[in-house]
Motif scaffolding. Structure first.
Motif, PDB file in Angstrom:
ATOM      1  N   ASP A  92       0.959  -1.078  -0.022  1.00 44.57           N
ATOM      2  CA  ASP A  92       0.092   0.023   0.040  1.00 44.57           C
ATOM      3  C   ASP A  92       0.971   1.365  -0.196  1.00 44.57           C
ATOM      4  OD1 ASP A  92      -2.183  -1.764   0.250  1.00 44.57           O
ATOM      5  OD2 ASP A  92      -2.439  -1.280   2.378  1.00 44.57           O
TER       6      ASP A  92
ATOM      7  N   ASN B  57      -3.050   7.054  -4.390  1.00 42.22           N
ATOM      8  CA  ASN B  57      -3.091   5.799  -3.399  1.00 42.22           C
ATOM      9  C   ASN B  57      -3.111   4.710  -4.296  1.00 42.22           C
ATOM     10  OD1 ASN B  57      -3.378   7.668  -1.292  1.00 42.22           O
ATOM     11  ND2 ASN B  57      -5.674   7.642  -1.539  1.00 42.22           N
TER      12      ASN B  57
ATOM     13  N   LYS C 193      -3.029   0.374  -3.706  1.00 38.60           N
ATOM     14  CA  LYS C 193      -3.269  -0.795  -2.604  1.00 38.60           C
ATOM     15  C   LYS C 193      -2.641  -2.034  -3.126  1.00 38.60           C
ATOM     16  CE  LYS C 193      -7.111   1.279  -0.663  1.00 38.60           C
ATOM     17  NZ  LYS C 193      -6.676   2.160   0.396  1.00 38.60           N
TER      18      LYS C 193
ATOM     19  N   GLN D 155     -10.852   4.984  -7.446  1.00 36.04           N
ATOM     20  CA  GLN D 155      -9.526   5.529  -7.763  1.00 36.04           C
ATOM     21  C   GLN D 155      -9.062   5.402  -9.085  1.00 36.04           C
ATOM     22  OE1 GLN D 155      -6.466   4.302  -4.881  1.00 36.04           O
ATOM     23  NE2 GLN D 155      -7.918   3.806  -3.443  1.00 36.04           N
TER      24      GLN D 155
ATOM     25  N   ILE E  98       0.236   5.553   0.640  1.00 33.65           N
ATOM     26  CA  ILE E  98      -0.714   6.458   0.863  1.00 33.65           C
ATOM     27  C   ILE E  98      -0.306   7.841   0.264  1.00 33.65           C
ATOM     28  CG2 ILE E  98      -1.924   8.032   2.486  1.00 33.65           C
ATOM     29  CD1 ILE E  98      -2.678   4.724   2.294  1.00 33.65           C
TER      30      ILE E  98
END
Length: 129
Positions: A49, A59, A61, A94, A51
């Motif tokens: 991940d 972002n 994941k 996203q 951030i």
């Protein structure tokens, strides 16, 4: 009536301009697959991940597919960032948002561009809204 509309339109455009933020440059040069950096260089899978620390970044994941459009050429001693967007059915919110992420956070799984172009970054490369 028309002049009032034009005035409101200009105020709206000015407000949008004021809300835009020019961020610091992450690099002076980049590698792209074409002159507009619109062709995908490669596809990668997120290893962990990430951030986003500010609006220049996205972002990601772990396990997400990331499409890479450009790779910044770092100055000595700085991090290496790539630009791209993510795709995953789990994180639809996203999708299609383009931004930077650390190259160390992904593993390239497929290259699409056989030739690349080195070019200067512009202020628009680091624009946030």
């Amino acid at each position: 009536m028309i002049s009032s509309f034009v005035c409101l339109l200009l105020v709206g455009l000015l407000q949008e301009t004021i809300m835009a933020v020019q961020m610091d440059k992450l690099a002076d040069r980049k590698v792209c697959g074409d002159a507009t950096c619109s062709h995908v260089l490669s596809m990668a899978t997120a290893l962990d991940d990430f951030i986003a620390p500010d609006c220049r970044f996205i972002n990601i994941k772990k396990g997400q597919i990331v499409y890479v459009y450009s790779k910044l050429i770092p100055a000595d001693g700085t991090g290496v960032f790539w630009s791209g967007n993510v795709y995953s059915e789990r994180y639809v919110d996203q999708m299609c948002r383009t931004g930077y992420f650390p190259a160390t956070m992904v593993k390239e799984t497929q290259k699409f561009a056989d030739t690349t172009i080195r070019m200067r970054t512009t202020d628009m490369d680091f624009y946030c809204d």
